[in-house]
Design a protein around this motif. Structure first.
Motif, PDB file in Angstrom:
ATOM      1  N   GLN A   1       0.826  -1.199   0.000  1.00 10.45           N
ATOM      2  CA  GLN A   1       0.000   0.000   0.000  1.00 10.45           C
ATOM      3  C   GLN A   1       0.868   1.260   0.000  1.00 10.45           C
ATOM      4  OE1 GLN A   1      -2.401   0.759   3.492  1.00 10.45           O
ATOM      5  NE2 GLN A   1      -3.794   2.105   2.371  1.00 10.45           N
ATOM      6  N   ALA A   2       1.878   1.296   0.870  1.00 13.03           N
ATOM      7  CA  ALA A   2       2.756   2.469   0.945  1.00 13.03           C
ATOM      8  C   ALA A   2       3.488   2.705  -0.372  1.00 13.03           C
ATOM      9  CB  ALA A   2       3.757   2.296   2.091  1.00 13.03           C
ATOM     10  N   GLN A   3       3.873   1.621  -1.047  1.00 11.84           N
ATOM     11  CA  GLN A   3       4.536   1.746  -2.349  1.00 11.84           C
ATOM     12  C   GLN A   3       3.586   2.340  -3.384  1.00 11.84           C
ATOM     13  OE1 GLN A   3       7.965   0.791  -3.449  1.00 11.84           O
ATOM     14  NE2 GLN A   3       7.126   2.240  -4.934  1.00 11.84           N
ATOM     15  N   THR A   4       2.341   1.888  -3.361  1.00  8.64           N
ATOM     16  CA  THR A   4       1.356   2.397  -4.316  1.00  8.64           C
ATOM     17  C   THR A   4       1.023   3.856  -4.032  1.00  8.64           C
ATOM     18  OG1 THR A   4       0.428   0.163  -4.451  1.00  8.64           O
ATOM     19  CG2 THR A   4      -0.887   1.943  -5.380  1.00  8.64           C
ATOM     20  N   ILE A   5       0.961   4.211  -2.760  1.00  8.37           N
ATOM     21  CA  ILE A   5       0.738   5.620  -2.388  1.00  8.37           C
ATOM     22  C   ILE A   5       1.883   6.470  -2.906  1.00  8.37           C
ATOM     23  CG2 ILE A   5       0.556   7.240  -0.467  1.00  8.37           C
ATOM     24  CD1 ILE A   5      -1.904   5.425  -0.825  1.00  8.37           C
ATOM     25  N   ARG A   6       3.097   5.977  -2.712  1.00  6.23           N
ATOM     26  CA  ARG A   6       4.281   6.707  -3.182  1.00  6.23           C
ATOM     27  C   ARG A   6       4.225   6.892  -4.689  1.00  6.23           C
ATOM     28  NH1 ARG A   6       8.275   6.712  -7.011  1.00  6.23           N
ATOM     29  NH2 ARG A   6       9.934   8.085  -6.279  1.00  6.23           N
ATOM     30  N   ASP A   7       3.819   5.839  -5.403  1.00  3.35           N
ATOM     31  CA  ASP A   7       3.733   5.901  -6.864  1.00  3.35           C
ATOM     32  C   ASP A   7       2.631   6.860  -7.320  1.00  3.35           C
ATOM     33  OD1 ASP A   7       5.763   4.050  -6.931  1.00  3.35           O
ATOM     34  OD2 ASP A   7       4.472   2.343  -7.373  1.00  3.35           O
ATOM     35  N   THR A   8       1.560   6.955  -6.536  1.00  2.00           N
ATOM     36  CA  THR A   8       0.472   7.873  -6.872  1.00  2.00           C
ATOM     37  C   THR A   8       0.943   9.319  -6.752  1.00  2.00           C
ATOM     38  OG1 THR A   8      -1.117   6.274  -5.986  1.00  2.00           O
ATOM     39  CG2 THR A   8      -1.923   8.501  -6.389  1.00  2.00           C
ATOM     40  N   VAL A   9       1.667   9.620  -5.677  1.00  2.00           N
ATOM     41  CA  VAL A   9       2.180  10.980  -5.489  1.00  2.00           C
ATOM     42  C   VAL A   9       3.235  11.298  -6.549  1.00  2.00           C
ATOM     43  CG1 VAL A   9       3.312  12.577  -3.893  1.00  2.00           C
ATOM     44  CG2 VAL A   9       1.669  10.901  -3.016  1.00  2.00           C
ATOM     45  N   ALA A  10       4.048  10.298  -6.914  1.00  2.00           N
ATOM     46  CA  ALA A  10       5.021  10.495  -7.991  1.00  2.00           C
ATOM     47  C   ALA A  10       4.305  10.800  -9.306  1.00  2.00           C
ATOM     48  CB  ALA A  10       5.898   9.247  -8.146  1.00  2.00           C
TER      49      ALA A  10
ATOM     50  N   GLU B   1      -5.795   1.855  -7.510  1.00  3.65           N
ATOM     51  CA  GLU B   1      -5.006   0.722  -7.028  1.00  3.65           C
ATOM     52  C   GLU B   1      -4.791   0.823  -5.522  1.00  3.65           C
ATOM     53  OE1 GLU B   1      -1.343   0.321  -9.142  1.00  3.65           O
ATOM     54  OE2 GLU B   1      -2.295   0.149 -11.104  1.00  3.65           O
ATOM     55  N   ALA B   2      -4.473   2.029  -5.066  1.00  4.08           N
ATOM     56  CA  ALA B   2      -4.265   2.246  -3.633  1.00  4.08           C
ATOM     57  C   ALA B   2      -5.541   1.945  -2.849  1.00  4.08           C
ATOM     58  CB  ALA B   2      -3.812   3.683  -3.385  1.00  4.08           C
ATOM     59  N   ASP B   3      -6.683   2.373  -3.384  1.00  2.00           N
ATOM     60  CA  ASP B   3      -7.961   2.105  -2.722  1.00  2.00           C
ATOM     61  C   ASP B   3      -8.219   0.606  -2.589  1.00  2.00           C
ATOM     62  OD1 ASP B   3      -8.753   4.678  -2.183  1.00  2.00           O
ATOM     63  OD2 ASP B   3     -10.037   4.881  -3.941  1.00  2.00           O
ATOM     64  N   GLN B   4      -7.929  -0.149  -3.644  1.00  4.18           N
ATOM     65  CA  GLN B   4      -8.165  -1.593  -3.611  1.00  4.18           C
ATOM     66  C   GLN B   4      -7.332  -2.286  -2.541  1.00  4.18           C
ATOM     67  OE1 GLN B   4     -10.635  -3.242  -5.213  1.00  4.18           O
ATOM     68  NE2 GLN B   4     -11.215  -1.155  -5.793  1.00  4.18           N
ATOM     69  N   ILE B   5      -6.103  -1.856  -2.394  1.00 10.04           N
ATOM     70  CA  ILE B   5      -5.244  -2.446  -1.354  1.00 10.04           C
ATOM     71  C   ILE B   5      -5.774  -2.089   0.024  1.00 10.04           C
ATOM     72  CG2 ILE B   5      -2.911  -2.550  -0.402  1.00 10.04           C
ATOM     73  CD1 ILE B   5      -1.888  -1.793  -3.226  1.00 10.04           C
ATOM     74  N   HIS B   6      -6.222  -0.843   0.171  1.00  6.38           N
ATOM     75  CA  HIS B   6      -6.798  -0.407   1.450  1.00  6.38           C
ATOM     76  C   HIS B   6      -8.035  -1.230   1.790  1.00  6.38           C
ATOM     77  CE1 HIS B   6      -8.248   2.062   4.692  1.00  6.38           C
ATOM     78  NE2 HIS B   6      -9.316   2.436   4.004  1.00  6.38           N
ATOM     79  N   TYR B   7      -8.916  -1.441   0.814  1.00  2.26           N
ATOM     80  CA  TYR B   7     -10.122  -2.243   1.047  1.00  2.26           C
ATOM     81  C   TYR B   7      -9.757  -3.675   1.432  1.00  2.26           C
ATOM     82  CZ  TYR B   7     -12.473   1.583  -1.468  1.00  2.26           C
ATOM     83  OH  TYR B   7     -12.947   2.811  -1.878  1.00  2.26           O
ATOM     84  N   GLN B   8      -8.748  -4.217   0.772  1.00  5.58           N
ATOM     85  CA  GLN B   8      -8.302  -5.577   1.071  1.00  5.58           C
ATOM     86  C   GLN B   8      -7.801  -5.677   2.508  1.00  5.58           C
ATOM     87  OE1 GLN B   8      -4.844  -6.756  -1.150  1.00  5.58           O
ATOM     88  NE2 GLN B   8      -5.027  -8.915  -0.621  1.00  5.58           N
ATOM     89  N   LEU B   9      -7.057  -4.667   2.918  1.00  7.59           N
ATOM     90  CA  LEU B   9      -6.498  -4.663   4.273  1.00  7.59           C
ATOM     91  C   LEU B   9      -7.603  -4.527   5.317  1.00  7.59           C
ATOM     92  CD1 LEU B   9      -3.688  -4.810   5.586  1.00  7.59           C
ATOM     93  CD2 LEU B   9      -3.655  -2.319   5.615  1.00  7.59           C
ATOM     94  N   VAL B  10      -8.540  -3.636   5.072  1.00 10.21           N
ATOM     95  CA  VAL B  10      -9.639  -3.438   6.021  1.00 10.21           C
ATOM     96  C   VAL B  10     -10.491  -4.702   6.124  1.00 10.21           C
ATOM     97  CG1 VAL B  10     -11.776  -2.164   6.451  1.00 10.21           C
ATOM     98  CG2 VAL B  10      -9.713  -0.938   5.732  1.00 10.21           C
ATOM     99  N   ASP B  11     -10.735  -5.352   5.007  1.00  6.28           N
ATOM    100  CA  ASP B  11     -11.514  -6.600   5.018  1.00  6.28           C
ATOM    101  C   ASP B  11     -10.802  -7.674   5.824  1.00  6.28           C
ATOM    102  OD1 ASP B  11     -13.719  -8.325   3.950  1.00  6.28           O
ATOM    103  OD2 ASP B  11     -12.018  -9.383   3.069  1.00  6.28           O
TER     104      ASP B  11
END
Length: 200
Positions: free
Chosen positions: A18-27, A50-60
């Protein structure tokens, strides 16, 4: 009859993803600021999703797990707060389109600071399990960057108000605010990481 146990989610690995995808989004936001094309803007949205999907997966997984390696409330708040960086990145691009304005030098500089924060948060998460001293040290750097962003934000607002174009002032003030709010979330993430490290 044997029942196969469902595989449990690797929470640390998913947080890193998730942190990697967040970093890539800001990049991607930074790339859009340098070259505000439709393609670059659309890519920010792709990464944000993509970041949202990982977040949803983690929350689930949190909701389905009896035991988590990190306090479940801390885990949820960290995942939610870091996801907000991607949300603000996309909102920035979306509002630029809505207001029909282009990224200016102030927004570009703030986006660069936000990327530095995202880089730092990635390092924090990568080291939270196995090298807590590195994670703790990096979290302090992230917090300092929030102060840097705050200064840069107020400098940008001050410069903006030298204009007599009130429509321009209102539009860019809203855009600048997205960056400032995103850095607040980054600071919150750093605080959460420090709390988690103490509890581990």
């Amino acid at each position: 009859m044997l029942f196969k146990r469902k595989d449990t989610l690797d929470f640390y690995r998913t947080l890193i993803q998730q942190a990697q995808t967040i970093r890539d989004t800001v990049a991607a936001l930074c790339a859009f600021c340098d070259s505000p094309t439709q393609k670059n803007g659309d890519f920010v949205k792709v990464k944000e999703r993509e970041a949202d999907q990982i977040h949803y997966q983690l929350v689930d997984a949190i909701n389905r797990s009896f035991i988590t390696p990190i306090d479940r409330d801390d885990l949820f708040r960290l995942s939610t707060s870091i996801d907000d960086l991607a949300d603000y990145a996309w909102t920035t691009v979306k509002d630029l389109h809505i207001y029909d304005i282009l990224p200016d030098k102030n927004l570009c500089s703030m986006a660069t600071i936000l990327l530095q924060m995202a880089d730092g948060l990635l390092i924090c998460v990568q080291n939270m399990q196995s090298n807590r001293s590195v994670a703790a040290a990096e979290s302090k750097k992230v917090k300092k960057l929030e102060n840097v962003m705050n200064v840069r934000y107020h400098e940008s607002i001050a410069e903006l108000f030298t204009s007599d174009d009130f429509k321009k002032i209102l539009k860019y003030r809203e855009i600048y605010s997205h960056m400032n709010h995103a850095s607040d979330k980054g600071d919150m993430c750093a605080n959460l990481i420090q709390d988690i490290i103490v509890k581990l």
